[in-house]
Design a protein around this motif. Sequence first.
Motif, short mmCIF file in Angstrom:
data_model
loop_
_atom_site.label_atom_id
_atom_site.label_comp_id
_atom_site.label_asym_id
_atom_site.label_seq_id
_atom_site.Cartn_x
_atom_site.Cartn_y
_atom_site.Cartn_z
N HIS A 183 0.83 -1.21 0.00
CA HIS A 183 0.00 0.00 0.00
C HIS A 183 0.86 1.26 0.00
O HIS A 183 0.52 2.25 -0.66
N GLU A 184 1.98 1.21 0.71
CA GLU A 184 2.84 2.38 0.86
C GLU A 184 3.36 2.89 -0.49
O GLU A 184 3.64 4.07 -0.65
N GLN A 185 3.48 1.97 -1.46
CA GLN A 185 3.97 2.39 -2.77
C GLN A 185 3.06 3.42 -3.44
O GLN A 185 3.49 4.15 -4.33
N ARG A 186 1.81 3.46 -3.00
CA ARG A 186 0.83 4.35 -3.65
C ARG A 186 0.39 5.50 -2.74
O ARG A 186 -0.58 6.19 -3.04
N THR A 187 1.08 5.71 -1.62
CA THR A 187 0.74 6.81 -0.73
C THR A 187 1.61 8.02 -1.05
O THR A 187 2.79 7.89 -1.35
N GLU A 188 1.00 9.18 -0.99
CA GLU A 188 1.72 10.43 -1.31
C GLU A 188 2.03 11.24 -0.07
O GLU A 188 2.74 12.25 -0.14
N ARG A 189 1.50 10.82 1.07
CA ARG A 189 1.79 11.53 2.32
C ARG A 189 1.82 10.52 3.46
O ARG A 189 1.36 9.38 3.31
N GLU A 190 2.34 10.94 4.59
CA GLU A 190 2.39 10.04 5.73
C GLU A 190 0.99 9.86 6.31
O GLU A 190 0.23 10.83 6.42
N GLU A 191 0.66 8.63 6.66
CA GLU A 191 -0.66 8.36 7.23
C GLU A 191 -0.62 7.12 8.11
O GLU A 191 0.32 6.32 8.05
N ILE A 192 -1.64 7.01 8.94
CA ILE A 192 -1.84 5.82 9.76
C ILE A 192 -2.86 4.94 9.05
O ILE A 192 -4.00 5.36 8.79
N VAL A 193 -2.45 3.74 8.72
CA VAL A 193 -3.32 2.83 7.97
C VAL A 193 -3.61 1.58 8.79
O VAL A 193 -2.71 1.03 9.44
N LEU A 194 -4.86 1.18 8.80
CA LEU A 194 -5.25 -0.11 9.38
C LEU A 194 -5.32 -1.10 8.23
O LEU A 194 -6.17 -0.98 7.34
N VAL A 195 -4.41 -2.06 8.22
CA VAL A 195 -4.40 -3.08 7.18
C VAL A 195 -5.32 -4.22 7.62
O VAL A 195 -5.13 -4.80 8.70
N ALA A 196 -6.30 -4.52 6.80
CA ALA A 196 -7.21 -5.63 7.04
C ALA A 196 -6.91 -6.71 6.01
O ALA A 196 -7.32 -6.61 4.86
N ASP A 197 -6.16 -7.72 6.44
CA ASP A 197 -5.76 -8.82 5.55
C ASP A 197 -6.61 -10.03 5.91
O ASP A 197 -6.34 -10.71 6.90
N ILE A 198 -7.62 -10.29 5.11
CA ILE A 198 -8.59 -11.33 5.45
C ILE A 198 -8.64 -12.32 4.29
O ILE A 198 -9.14 -12.02 3.21
N GLY A 199 -8.05 -13.47 4.52
CA GLY A 199 -7.94 -14.47 3.46
C GLY A 199 -8.82 -15.66 3.73
O GLY A 199 -9.99 -15.54 4.07
N GLY A 200 -8.22 -16.85 3.57
CA GLY A 200 -8.98 -18.07 3.76
C GLY A 200 -8.98 -18.57 5.19
O GLY A 200 -9.96 -19.16 5.64
N GLY A 201 -7.86 -18.32 5.92
CA GLY A 201 -7.72 -18.91 7.24
C GLY A 201 -7.76 -17.96 8.40
O GLY A 201 -8.21 -18.32 9.48
N THR A 202 -7.27 -16.74 8.22
CA THR A 202 -7.19 -15.80 9.33
C THR A 202 -7.60 -14.40 8.89
O THR A 202 -7.50 -14.04 7.71
N SER A 203 -8.06 -13.63 9.87
CA SER A 203 -8.30 -12.20 9.68
C SER A 203 -7.24 -11.48 10.49
O SER A 203 -7.25 -11.53 11.72
N ASP A 204 -6.31 -10.82 9.80
CA ASP A 204 -5.17 -10.18 10.45
C ASP A 204 -5.25 -8.67 10.27
O ASP A 204 -5.60 -8.18 9.19
N PHE A 205 -4.90 -7.97 11.32
CA PHE A 205 -4.94 -6.51 11.31
C PHE A 205 -3.63 -5.96 11.83
O PHE A 205 -3.04 -6.50 12.78
#
Length: 438
Positions: A183-205
């Motif tokens: 995601h950082e590759q496409r950010t133009e300024r500093e920010e706080i991001v909540l990454v929600a990675d939800i696949g087949g087995g786990t929901s990771d934040f």
Amino acid sequence: MSYCAIDFGTSNSAIAIPAPGDAGMRLVPLENGQPTMPTAVFYCTDADDLPPSVHRPPLPELPRTFGRAAVQAYVDGYEGRLMRSMKSVLGTALIDQTTEVGHGHGVKYLDIVTGYLRHLRTLAEADGGQPLTQAVLGRPVFFVDDEPERDAQAQASLEAAARAVGFADIAFQYEPIAAALDHEQRTEREEIVLVADIGGGTSDFSVVRVGPGRAHRTDRRDDILASHGVHIAGTDFDRRVSLGSVMPPLGFGAFGPEIKGQPPRPVPSRVYFDLSTWHLVNTVYAPQRVAELANMIDFYGEPVHHQRLMSTVRHRLGHALLGRSESAKIAVAEHGVADIDLAVVEPGLRSHLDAAGMAQALRDDLDRIVACARDTVARAGLQPDGVDAVYFTGGSTGLGLLTDGLAAAFPTARSARGDRLASVATGLGLYAKRLFGA
């Protein structure tokens, strides 16, 4: 360059290697030109009838197919055993056990994981034209919830499989952190991001501080404000759909006969839960288990329920039915309704799922996932309005019920999306380049 990054996922996997020159990392086309491949293996037990593109390892190992070809071999009716969601076995007692794949052949679960990783490495080496000895592997925040010892055992098992494949230098990175790097590759300024990675087995934040001025740092520990996760995701949604719409015609939730004026008792339910859990389906096919189920006919008030169950077990239809549950989940997410064809069990048998039914089936799981996201932000010392963006990645973020619930929990944050299936692999590749590329 001898390094790579592997996203070994519950449902899909990918591998990244250095691009020519200094062009960064690229994802290897694994199957039909696609950068991701289902995490699936089909073991072929009939040497005289093998599917196309079969891989023939040295004896005594069985021929096998991988990914979409593995699923197709199962659908086409070749003799053998389909294995899916192998990642879910990590951290459980099953990892060191042997499962029967047919005709007297057995395979250890850890060897199944090893064989799949070896296939990924082989494809990547062929595509890059050089051997790979260093690897970054993604891992969920928790392989196992609230059990640190089993969680450590899960990572140790995955590392052992990677070393058996031939990787000498191995590092791990949390999957949501990898997504944040993408995601950082496409950010133009500093920010706080909540990454929600939800696949087949786990929901990771993960709550991560990202920005152009931080992107080239190798050590990002100070930018990781919190990480948390829960072992609920897409395969759990499949199980809920299966139990709600596919297993009832087979007797789940039904009752037995009335005996001597006593109220009917519920039909035993364990077999239905096992048939609705990807990595447990094969346990139902053990001869002793089949015999026990066959002797349970008197537990059923409706004999047709028992007949359908036994047809499912004897013809090994568990994965096929779970596949229909998964397809129904996707159909409802896209169109609001699904007509579920169960003719493989009994001609003309069908079931139904609509948006209201799926919302009801998934409500408890979705509530727990949203609660985990809120908890992650609180662990970072932030209020919900302290999050600038929620970045959705992972195959299950295609489910609107889920993403809408998460977006509502952080109403001031903008929603951002990457490649649902490939952003973690891309981020792991960035991390591998910073770690090994120097």
